[in-house]
Design an enzyme around this catalytic site. Structure first.
Site, PDB file in Angstrom:
ATOM      1  N   LYS A  27      -4.798  41.357  26.228  1.00 30.56           N
ATOM      2  CA  LYS A  27      -3.539  41.994  26.581  1.00 30.56           C
ATOM      3  C   LYS A  27      -2.386  41.281  25.877  1.00 30.56           C
ATOM      4  CE  LYS A  27      -4.786  43.602  31.216  1.00 30.56           C
ATOM      5  NZ  LYS A  27      -4.482  43.500  32.669  1.00 30.56           N
ATOM      6  N   GLY A  39      11.653  61.896  15.819  1.00 30.79           N
ATOM      7  CA  GLY A  39      11.309  62.991  14.918  1.00 30.79           C
ATOM      8  C   GLY A  39      12.481  63.203  13.975  1.00 30.79           C
ATOM      9  N   ARG A  90       3.946  64.285  21.035  1.00 30.43           N
ATOM     10  CA  ARG A  90       3.319  62.999  20.703  1.00 30.43           C
ATOM     11  C   ARG A  90       4.203  61.810  21.095  1.00 30.43           C
ATOM     12  NH1 ARG A  90       4.144  62.207  14.196  1.00 30.43           N
ATOM     13  NH2 ARG A  90       6.298  62.940  14.108  1.00 30.43           N
ATOM     14  N   SER A 138       7.438  65.690   9.556  1.00 29.83           N
ATOM     15  CA  SER A 138       6.124  66.228   9.225  1.00 29.83           C
ATOM     16  C   SER A 138       5.877  67.536   9.967  1.00 29.83           C
ATOM     17  CB  SER A 138       5.041  65.214   9.604  1.00 29.83           C
ATOM     18  OG  SER A 138       5.055  64.984  11.020  1.00 29.83           O
ATOM     19  N   GLU A 189       7.146  59.348  -1.996  1.00 29.15           N
ATOM     20  CA  GLU A 189       7.010  60.799  -1.869  1.00 29.15           C
ATOM     21  C   GLU A 189       7.283  61.493  -3.190  1.00 29.15           C
ATOM     22  OE1 GLU A 189       9.810  61.215   1.242  1.00 29.15           O
ATOM     23  OE2 GLU A 189       8.376  60.696   2.830  1.00 29.15           O
ATOM     24  N   ASP A 255      16.121  58.557   7.901  1.00 31.84           N
ATOM     25  CA  ASP A 255      16.812  59.564   8.712  1.00 31.84           C
ATOM     26  C   ASP A 255      18.307  59.276   8.792  1.00 31.84           C
ATOM     27  OD1 ASP A 255      14.415  60.883   9.236  1.00 31.84           O
ATOM     28  OD2 ASP A 255      14.033  59.730  11.056  1.00 31.84           O
ATOM     29  N   THR A 288      19.219  47.288  12.935  1.00 27.67           N
ATOM     30  CA  THR A 288      18.888  47.512  14.336  1.00 27.67           C
ATOM     31  C   THR A 288      17.394  47.340  14.564  1.00 27.67           C
ATOM     32  OG1 THR A 288      18.625  49.898  13.978  1.00 27.67           O
ATOM     33  CG2 THR A 288      20.803  49.114  14.633  1.00 27.67           C
ATOM     34  N   GLY A 290      13.534  47.734  16.334  1.00 25.33           N
ATOM     35  CA  GLY A 290      12.714  48.797  16.917  1.00 25.33           C
ATOM     36  C   GLY A 290      13.022  50.167  16.352  1.00 25.33           C
TER      37      GLY A 290
END
Length: 323
Positions: A27, A39, A90, A138, A189, A255, A288, A290
């Site tokens: 753990k 997203g 998700r 996606s 990409e 993003d 920033t 996370g």
């Protein structure tokens, strides 16, 4: 400000944790837990709101996790339109290992989406609702690879400028279909899209200009991580270096970059200034931890560090060799 809508076909609840060390089997106790609506299109709408604008977010949502996503969006006070699906939204996870500074990301494919459900998304977008339609992220299983081509055709009928940020065949099909206003591929990409190694800056610039010259997209903004970003337009090609920041997380940088560009365009700034703001926002996002995105005060500070651009800076092999 021009009206902006975003579309997220494969949204997620973005969960971020920190732990001292990553082990298998045992753990791992975590700290600094964060839960955010995520997203591509949702992230773009969040950043536009932080910069002082408004974007209406269209997104698919289903199951118990979909209800949680709806709640998180309301917590962020976003203008939203939910397109219900049967499958569960998700959950994407980011785990930061403090001892090493490494970040681990677990990103599921997403729920199976039926034809009736993805067709409903097109139906709800079929109207003259905005000047800019940002389709980002996606495609979940079940959605055809040419879906963004259909979005582009729909948007063109209503005079919307289509901005696309995706990858793989979803991006490839849309570019082949043409009619795009702005695309924002990463360098990886763009390599997949063109099938070329793009080993140096002049080759990257040439590949981006080829898309513009062929009429597939009016503008191509290529994000290149530590190497900065490049913009190709009909009037020329520009490059900006990466801004000097201490990176805490790369999540959301692309993003944030795209959102800032669209925000600037929505405020009727020219494409060059939009590009500068995008680079500033991308740099601000990595400050920033996370799954957090850029903050306005950081973007404004980074913008002061971004070099001014003037005139077309055509990047050619000869110029690169002279340097």
């Amino acid at each position: 400000m021009k009206r902006i809508i975003t579309l997220t076909m494969n949204p997620a609840i973005d969960v971020a944790y920190e732990t001292d060390r990553v082990f298998h089997t045992r753990k791992m106790r975590t700290q600094q837990e964060h839960y955010d609506p995520g997203g591509g299109g949702i992230n773009v709408a969040r950043v536009i709101a932080r910069l002082g604008g408004t974007a209406r977010a269209y997104y698919l949502s289903g199951g118990a996790t979909g209800c949680a996503l709806d709640g998180l969006l309301d917590k962020h006070a976003l203008v939203r339109f939910r397109i219900p699906i049967e499958g569960d939204t998700r959950i994407s996870t980011s785990l930061y290992e403090k001892d090493t500074g490494k970040e681990y990301r677990v990103v599921p494919r997403g729920p199976e989406v039926t034809a009736e459900e993805w067709e409903a998304a097109l139906h709800h977008l079929d109207g003259p609702q905005a000047e800019y339609l940002v389709a980002s992220g996606s495609l979940p299983p079940g959605v055809p690879e040419d879906f963004y081509c259909r979005v582009c055709e729909l948007g063109q009928r209503h005079g919307m400028r289509i901005v696309l940020d995706s990858s793989g065949e979803a991006l490839g099909a849309a570019v082949r279909g043409g009619g795009l206003y702005l695309i924002k591929p990463s360098i990886g990409e763009l390599r997949k899209l063109t099938g070329k190694a793009l080993a140096d800056e002049s080759e990257i610039a040439a590949a981006a200009r080829e898309i513009v010259d062929s009429g597939k997209a009016e503008h191509v903004a290529v994000t290149m991580g530590h190497d900065g970003a490049l913009l190709a337009s009909r009037s020329g090609t520009w490059r900006l270096p990466a801004l000097p920041v201490e990176a805490k997380s790369a999540v959301g940088a692309g993003d944030s970059f795209l959102a800032a560009m669209v925000f600037a365009l929505g405020c009727e700034q020219d494409i060059i200034e939009a590009f500068r703001l995008g680079v500033a926002a991308g740099a601000a996002a990595v400050l920033t931890p996370g799954t957090d995105l850029c903050h306005r005060e950081d973007v404004e500070r980074m913008l002061k560090l971004a070099p001014k651009l003037s005139g077309p800076q055509l990047i050619e092999k000869e110029q690169a060799h002279e340097g």
